[in-house]
Structure formats: C-alpha cells, structure tokens
Design a protein around this motif. Sequence first.
Motif, mmCIF file in Angstrom:
data_model
loop_
_atom_site.group_PDB
_atom_site.id
_atom_site.type_symbol
_atom_site.label_atom_id
_atom_site.label_comp_id
_atom_site.label_asym_id
_atom_site.label_seq_id
_atom_site.Cartn_x
_atom_site.Cartn_y
_atom_site.Cartn_z
ATOM 1 N N GLY A 108 29.185 50.655 48.280
ATOM 2 C CA GLY A 108 30.514 51.213 48.476
ATOM 3 C C GLY A 108 31.623 50.176 48.501
ATOM 4 N N PHE A 109 31.421 49.060 47.822
ATOM 5 C CA PHE A 109 32.446 48.023 47.786
ATOM 6 C C PHE A 109 33.631 48.473 46.950
ATOM 7 N N ALA A 110 34.819 48.070 47.350
ATOM 8 C CA ALA A 110 36.025 48.365 46.584
ATOM 9 C C ALA A 110 35.993 47.521 45.309
ATOM 10 N N PRO A 111 36.065 48.138 44.136
ATOM 11 C CA PRO A 111 35.930 47.378 42.892
ATOM 12 C C PRO A 111 37.117 46.447 42.592
ATOM 13 N N ARG A 112 38.342 46.801 42.984
ATOM 14 C CA ARG A 112 39.518 45.998 42.613
ATOM 15 C C ARG A 112 39.426 44.551 43.087
ATOM 16 N N PRO A 113 39.164 44.252 44.366
ATOM 17 C CA PRO A 113 39.113 42.841 44.757
ATOM 18 C C PRO A 113 37.976 42.070 44.088
ATOM 19 N N ILE A 114 36.864 42.738 43.843
ATOM 20 C CA ILE A 114 35.738 42.062 43.194
ATOM 21 C C ILE A 114 36.084 41.767 41.738
ATOM 22 N N TRP A 115 36.646 42.764 41.030
ATOM 23 C CA TRP A 115 37.044 42.576 39.632
ATOM 24 C C TRP A 115 38.088 41.458 39.518
ATOM 25 N N ASP A 116 39.080 41.490 40.394
ATOM 26 C CA ASP A 116 40.122 40.463 40.360
ATOM 27 C C ASP A 116 39.563 39.077 40.648
ATOM 28 N N ASP A 117 38.556 38.994 41.520
ATOM 29 C CA ASP A 117 37.943 37.713 41.835
ATOM 30 C C ASP A 117 37.087 37.199 40.670
ATOM 31 N N MET A 118 36.439 38.104 39.954
ATOM 32 C CA MET A 118 35.536 37.715 38.874
ATOM 33 C C MET A 118 36.241 37.408 37.563
ATOM 34 N N THR A 119 37.402 38.001 37.337
ATOM 35 C CA THR A 119 38.075 37.846 36.047
ATOM 36 C C THR A 119 39.371 37.063 36.224
ATOM 37 N N ASN A 120 39.919 36.564 35.111
ATOM 38 C CA ASN A 120 41.129 35.749 35.190
ATOM 39 C C ASN A 120 42.413 36.530 34.949
ATOM 40 N N GLY A 121 42.323 37.805 34.653
ATOM 41 C CA GLY A 121 43.510 38.625 34.455
ATOM 42 C C GLY A 121 44.137 38.504 33.078
ATOM 43 N N ILE A 122 43.623 37.631 32.212
ATOM 44 C CA ILE A 122 44.176 37.516 30.864
ATOM 45 C C ILE A 122 43.134 37.711 29.771
ATOM 46 N N THR A 123 41.866 37.531 30.095
ATOM 47 C CA THR A 123 40.809 37.715 29.103
ATOM 48 C C THR A 123 40.487 39.199 29.001
ATOM 49 N N PRO A 124 40.641 39.783 27.810
ATOM 50 C CA PRO A 124 40.325 41.211 27.696
ATOM 51 C C PRO A 124 38.827 41.443 27.850
ATOM 52 N N TRP A 125 38.477 42.631 28.271
ATOM 53 C CA TRP A 125 37.088 43.045 28.249
ATOM 54 C C TRP A 125 36.968 44.059 27.124
ATOM 55 N N PHE A 126 35.765 44.417 26.749
ATOM 56 C CA PHE A 126 35.535 45.272 25.592
ATOM 57 C C PHE A 126 34.646 46.431 25.996
ATOM 58 N N GLU A 127 34.910 47.618 25.416
ATOM 59 C CA GLU A 127 34.177 48.826 25.801
ATOM 60 C C GLU A 127 33.754 49.619 24.573
ATOM 61 N N SER A 128 32.532 50.142 24.613
ATOM 62 C CA SER A 128 32.049 51.033 23.551
ATOM 63 C C SER A 128 32.410 52.468 23.922
ATOM 64 N N ASP A 129 32.270 53.373 22.965
ATOM 65 C CA ASP A 129 32.595 54.779 23.214
ATOM 66 C C ASP A 129 31.753 55.392 24.323
ATOM 67 N N ASP A 130 30.522 54.899 24.508
ATOM 68 C CA ASP A 130 29.660 55.490 25.539
ATOM 69 C C ASP A 130 29.759 54.783 26.888
ATOM 70 N N GLY A 131 30.671 53.783 27.011
ATOM 71 C CA GLY A 131 30.900 53.159 28.312
ATOM 72 C C GLY A 131 30.231 51.823 28.548
ATOM 73 N N CYS A 132 29.412 51.326 27.598
ATOM 74 C CA CYS A 132 28.894 49.963 27.735
ATOM 75 C C CYS A 132 30.096 49.021 27.668
ATOM 76 N N PHE A 133 30.019 47.870 28.340
ATOM 77 C CA PHE A 133 31.172 46.976 28.326
ATOM 78 C C PHE A 133 30.757 45.514 28.334
ATOM 79 N N ILE A 134 31.656 44.679 27.822
ATOM 80 C CA ILE A 134 31.464 43.238 27.716
ATOM 81 C C ILE A 134 32.634 42.592 28.431
ATOM 82 N N TYR A 135 32.359 41.637 29.311
ATOM 83 C CA TYR A 135 33.432 40.979 30.055
ATOM 84 C C TYR A 135 33.073 39.526 30.347
ATOM 85 N N PHE A 136 34.095 38.735 30.649
ATOM 86 C CA PHE A 136 33.905 37.332 31.009
ATOM 87 C C PHE A 136 34.006 37.189 32.519
#
Length: 186
Positions: A108-136
């Motif tokens: 039940g962790f809040a995703p926003r602080p974790i996402w912000d901590d893991m990513t740099n805010g400028i590198t895009p992530w990529f998503e397929s139509d079925d929801g698979c995703f690629i991120y840095f």
Amino acid sequence: MNRIRLTASSGRQNITVLFVAILMCLTGPSSSLLMIATTWTVPTTTLLAPTTTWTSPTPSTVSQGCDLNVPELRLSQSSSRQVNAVYSPRDPKNIPTGFARMCNKAGGFAPRPIWDDMTNGITPWFESDDGCFIYFNCNDAHWYVDNPSGAGLYLAVPDGSLLLPPTNGWVSLTGRRVGAPKMSFI
C-alpha cells in the motif's frame, strides 16, 4: 527544442556528461544542469533534451503526452511474449498504472514519492497498448521492462543515452540472456 549532439573526443567529456546525468537524477533537472548537458556530449549517440513544458495525453497526440522528439520502440523476440509490442513514449511526470499496482501490492505504498525518487523527471518512460512499460531507474542506473502488473522482467545498462533505452544488452532479472528482447526504434 534543445538537442544534445554527441561529438565528444575526450574521456573527460564522457565523465562530465555522466556526472551531469547523475546530478540530474539526484537533484532533478535545473536550467544550469540542462545548459551543461546541452554543451557536453558523448560519442556516437544523440541525447534529446526536453522542452520546458509537457502536454497532456490525448488520442490525437502522436507521442501521447510526451513533448519530446522521442521515437516509439519495438520489443521483439522475447520469451515473455506479452512484452513483444510497440511502446510509445510517455510523460515522465505520469506514473505507469502497473507501477502504481505494484506499490499497492507491495504494502500500500504511495506510488508518487517512490516514482519521483526512482526517476529523474526528464527521461520519458514507454508503454505498450496492453500496459507493459519500460523506464529508467536512476537509483541503480538501469532500464527495466515490466509487465502490466508492475513485475520486472528484464533490465539493461544504458548505452550512451539516459533518455533512450539501449537496443542491446537486455537480460532477465534472473540474469539469463536467452529469451531477452531485442529493441528497435520505429
């Protein structure tokens, strides 16, 4: 739109670019770091610097919410057939649905602080139509391919760019190269 042209000829420039990229991951983008990043370059690859504004995802937007000149990606030849698909760039400020699902499932962790901590805010992530995703992930400096539920499947080390995933070098999270996807830009 600023573009970083990669024409470096010395190892010091490569170290400087890596240092600036790490600073951007740790502190977030700033105008001075973006200025440095646009003047120093890495050989044989082109990095794209973001514009200062992002658009909301709309069906009519080719990049669907990512205001960068970033190509779509195609993953193929993966033994996890679900990830064999076309991936569109997404706004780095938005959180992948699968990532939010995994945060909830993990306690039940809040995703926003974790996402912000893991990513740099400028590198895009990529998503397929079925929801698979690629991120840095800036914390461990790896690109990841996750399934729609947010479970990690593959990872790779950056290859000359922190804004685009590498086309080669993907391995499963168990360390196997057999069955790892091949990536190409569309």
